[in-house]
Design a protein around this motif. Sequence first.
Motif, mmCIF file in Angstrom:
data_model
loop_
_atom_site.group_PDB
_atom_site.id
_atom_site.type_symbol
_atom_site.label_atom_id
_atom_site.label_comp_id
_atom_site.label_asym_id
_atom_site.label_seq_id
_atom_site.Cartn_x
_atom_site.Cartn_y
_atom_site.Cartn_z
ATOM 1 N N TYR A 1 0.653 -1.111 0.016
ATOM 2 C CA TYR A 1 -0.258 0.120 0.108
ATOM 3 C C TYR A 1 0.916 1.277 0.031
ATOM 4 C CZ TYR A 1 0.749 -0.494 5.138
ATOM 5 O OH TYR A 1 1.239 -0.756 6.220
ATOM 6 N N ARG A 2 0.195 2.383 -0.158
ATOM 7 C CA ARG A 2 0.891 3.650 -0.263
ATOM 8 C C ARG A 2 0.971 4.507 1.071
ATOM 9 N NH1 ARG A 2 -2.318 5.235 -5.534
ATOM 10 N NH2 ARG A 2 -3.626 3.867 -4.449
ATOM 11 N N LEU A 3 1.939 5.035 1.424
ATOM 12 C CA LEU A 3 1.934 6.022 2.760
ATOM 13 C C LEU A 3 2.578 7.398 2.143
ATOM 14 C CD1 LEU A 3 4.046 3.423 5.235
ATOM 15 C CD2 LEU A 3 1.348 4.332 5.129
ATOM 16 N N ARG A 4 1.789 8.408 2.824
ATOM 17 C CA ARG A 4 2.211 9.755 2.374
ATOM 18 C C ARG A 4 3.580 10.145 3.309
ATOM 19 N NH1 ARG A 4 1.345 14.350 4.798
ATOM 20 N NH2 ARG A 4 -0.019 13.256 6.252
ATOM 21 N N GLU B 1 6.596 -1.267 -13.354
ATOM 22 C CA GLU B 1 5.374 -0.672 -14.280
ATOM 23 C C GLU B 1 5.997 -0.375 -15.447
ATOM 24 O OE1 GLU B 1 3.792 2.138 -11.709
ATOM 25 O OE2 GLU B 1 2.679 0.727 -10.537
ATOM 26 N N THR B 2 7.219 0.586 -15.414
ATOM 27 C CA THR B 2 7.803 1.114 -16.771
ATOM 28 C C THR B 2 7.989 -0.089 -17.700
ATOM 29 O OG1 THR B 2 8.644 2.756 -15.422
ATOM 30 C CG2 THR B 2 9.596 2.437 -17.899
ATOM 31 N N LEU B 3 8.683 -1.252 -17.550
ATOM 32 C CA LEU B 3 8.916 -2.515 -18.107
ATOM 33 C C LEU B 3 7.590 -2.999 -18.542
ATOM 34 C CD1 LEU B 3 11.827 -4.089 -16.190
ATOM 35 C CD2 LEU B 3 12.052 -2.870 -18.215
ATOM 36 N N GLN B 4 6.781 -3.098 -17.915
ATOM 37 C CA GLN B 4 5.437 -3.765 -18.193
ATOM 38 C C GLN B 4 4.861 -2.571 -19.343
ATOM 39 O OE1 GLN B 4 3.145 -4.166 -14.654
ATOM 40 N NE2 GLN B 4 3.731 -6.084 -14.325
ATOM 41 N N ALA B 5 4.823 -1.445 -19.050
ATOM 42 C CA ALA B 5 4.317 -0.573 -20.076
ATOM 43 C C ALA B 5 5.265 -0.955 -21.373
ATOM 44 C CB ALA B 5 4.479 0.907 -19.659
ATOM 45 N N ALA B 6 6.368 -0.983 -21.406
ATOM 46 C CA ALA B 6 7.077 -1.136 -22.499
ATOM 47 C C ALA B 6 7.045 -2.294 -23.334
ATOM 48 C CB ALA B 6 8.614 -0.979 -22.491
ATOM 49 N N PHE C 1 4.820 0.613 -0.414
ATOM 50 C CA PHE C 1 5.594 -0.136 0.670
ATOM 51 C C PHE C 1 4.965 -1.324 0.776
ATOM 52 C CE2 PHE C 1 6.748 4.122 2.230
ATOM 53 C CZ PHE C 1 7.888 4.001 2.825
ATOM 54 N N LEU C 2 5.911 -2.417 0.997
ATOM 55 C CA LEU C 2 5.721 -3.696 1.306
ATOM 56 C C LEU C 2 5.479 -3.941 2.748
ATOM 57 C CD1 LEU C 2 5.040 -6.679 0.688
ATOM 58 C CD2 LEU C 2 7.511 -6.859 0.286
ATOM 59 N N ALA C 3 4.489 -4.075 3.517
ATOM 60 C CA ALA C 3 4.310 -4.329 4.791
ATOM 61 C C ALA C 3 4.031 -5.604 5.163
ATOM 62 C CB ALA C 3 3.268 -3.518 5.303
ATOM 63 N N ARG C 4 4.768 -6.163 6.255
ATOM 64 C CA ARG C 4 4.775 -7.476 6.660
ATOM 65 C C ARG C 4 4.475 -7.111 8.427
ATOM 66 N NH1 ARG C 4 9.309 -8.140 3.470
ATOM 67 N NH2 ARG C 4 8.820 -10.015 1.696
ATOM 68 N N THR C 5 3.614 -8.113 8.783
ATOM 69 C CA THR C 5 3.289 -8.147 10.276
ATOM 70 C C THR C 5 3.205 -9.492 10.850
ATOM 71 O OG1 THR C 5 1.834 -6.021 9.798
ATOM 72 C CG2 THR C 5 1.593 -7.444 12.039
ATOM 73 N N LEU C 6 4.035 -9.694 11.793
ATOM 74 C CA LEU C 6 4.063 -11.036 12.479
ATOM 75 C C LEU C 6 3.514 -11.127 13.834
ATOM 76 C CD1 LEU C 6 7.638 -12.153 10.928
ATOM 77 C CD2 LEU C 6 5.649 -12.868 10.140
ATOM 78 N N ILE D 1 9.273 -0.061 -1.802
ATOM 79 C CA ILE D 1 9.385 -0.594 -2.936
ATOM 80 C C ILE D 1 8.932 0.274 -3.986
ATOM 81 C CG2 ILE D 1 9.106 -2.817 -1.842
ATOM 82 C CD1 ILE D 1 6.116 -2.902 -2.884
ATOM 83 N N ASP D 2 8.764 1.673 -3.615
ATOM 84 C CA ASP D 2 8.304 2.395 -4.661
ATOM 85 C C ASP D 2 9.033 2.546 -6.144
ATOM 86 O OD1 ASP D 2 6.045 4.686 -5.060
ATOM 87 O OD2 ASP D 2 7.913 5.598 -5.956
ATOM 88 N N ASP D 3 10.326 2.665 -5.943
ATOM 89 C CA ASP D 3 11.408 2.656 -7.033
ATOM 90 C C ASP D 3 11.292 1.296 -8.010
ATOM 91 O OD1 ASP D 3 11.949 5.034 -6.467
ATOM 92 O OD2 ASP D 3 13.762 4.559 -5.364
ATOM 93 N N ALA D 4 11.291 0.204 -7.185
ATOM 94 C CA ALA D 4 11.102 -1.069 -7.738
ATOM 95 C C ALA D 4 9.750 -1.399 -8.510
ATOM 96 C CB ALA D 4 11.493 -2.009 -6.796
ATOM 97 N N ARG D 5 8.738 -0.763 -7.992
ATOM 98 C CA ARG D 5 7.373 -1.110 -8.547
ATOM 99 C C ARG D 5 7.314 -0.078 -9.665
ATOM 100 N NH1 ARG D 5 2.101 -2.553 -5.805
ATOM 101 N NH2 ARG D 5 0.592 -1.813 -7.158
ATOM 102 N N ARG D 6 8.000 1.000 -9.721
ATOM 103 C CA ARG D 6 7.663 2.011 -10.853
ATOM 104 C C ARG D 6 8.648 1.278 -11.985
ATOM 105 N NH1 ARG D 6 5.550 6.924 -9.674
ATOM 106 N NH2 ARG D 6 5.286 7.444 -7.387
ATOM 107 N N ALA D 7 9.693 0.698 -11.618
ATOM 108 C CA ALA D 7 10.650 0.071 -12.813
ATOM 109 C C ALA D 7 9.958 -0.875 -13.181
ATOM 110 C CB ALA D 7 11.913 -0.206 -11.974
#
Length: 504
Positions: free
Chosen positions: A221-224, A266-271, A234-239, A258-264
Amino acid sequence: MVDDHPANLLALEAILEPLGQRLVKASSGPEALRWLLREDFALILLDVQMPGVDGFETARLIRQRQRTRYTPIIFLTATNRDEAHLVHGYAMGAADYVVKPFHPDVLRWKVEAFVALYRQQQRLQQQEAALWERERHILERQSELRFRRLVDSMPQLVWALLVDGTISYANRGWLDYAGLTPEQGRRWEEYQRCVHPEDLPRVRKAWDASLHTGRPLEQEYRLRRARDGEYRWFLARTLPERDEEGRIVGWISTATDIDDARRAVETLQAASEAKDMFLTMAAHELRTPLQAARSYAHLAKVKAGEQVEPGLERALTGVHRSVNRMARLVENLMDVGRLQRGELHLEPGEVDLTALLREVVEHFQPLTEGQRIELDVPRGLVLHADRDRLDQVFTNLVANALRYSPGEAHLRLTAREEAGQVHVEVTDRGLGIPPGQLEHVFERFSRAHGISYGGLGLGLAISRGIVEQHGGRIWAESPGRAGQGSTFHVVLPGAPRQSDAASG
């Protein structure tokens, strides 16, 4: 006080009563041992001469137990005053030896001294326990401080929660990211204000489910971010934290940016989607002119008649072959697009797999000198499948085997029934598949040996899509060394009928 004569016990009680201590009387060694199993004593007054288990034996048994090994014993005796007897008593564990008759004050002073020593030992033990407890608390505080410093230095956001989900601690990473004070960082309402409004209902629902079931939780989910107001993924894990009995005593939650990785991604998927769109559009545009070129080449060959010059015939044959090759490439591109969109539809019917495999082999005849295909298929293998699509699969596999088996290629095409399924194998003795490429050969545009052997790398990807759409499996095996080749396996479901086996 241990003595088999009640009068002696009464006398001892009278002498020691002024000390104000609790006095316990036992009339035999076994009774004394039973008392010692239940309680601890500062001192034991033990008569030596007792029937049955005497004082020496009782002392020996007392010294055998770890709990009473160091409890002081004063022997009381009216006989055997010789030195050897005294030495034996001390050897049995005596702390002192009093010979009857004795002066009451002397005995009282001895007992008082041992009682004082016992009390001092107790005070020392209590002080030691208090010091250890204090040291333990100091170590725990230091450990907690080190833990918090470590957690505060982590790039992840970290929360510790109570069993009911109340936030008890938030690390410095979260406070800095969200722009909160330590007190605000422990408030759920502040946390929820930082979650993207579109994600908040999903986050709440998942967390409520974990609280109810006690299961770990993982979600994105996204955090401001307070610095610029940007929402980042962000990738959140709760144990859950559990005690020794398995009960939940709290929760630990972390969130990793994980924002940068997710955007990368998404960019690859779009390409990739743009590339697929381009290839599909290009294939559509090429179909019409290729069909026209094929028709013109065929028309030219017909009009030339039987008297066509050898050079012109070779040219027309070459044009026709090239156009057909281009048409197959275009169809492969179209099939890849259909698979990507889930639009590759099957037209199933009854398929005689034996006949189909024979036709596939005949399609590649005549082979060049030194090449041969061995077919080992029983008669009567019948499947419920799309015949044209299966023809496409096995044609691709045989074509690949020939392409990567330069020189005197020897291929073997076999089929057999296995527990209600049909297993087809295409085996060659060619170049094989290099190590590390086996898991990639069925991907789009993948070519195990580069561009040296032609092709777009689509045939195996299309074959896998067709086989899986039939509910089957396809995979490859190879030692990865030239001359040992590869084997491609295709397993298809069905209810085949088996008749007399025949080899072709």
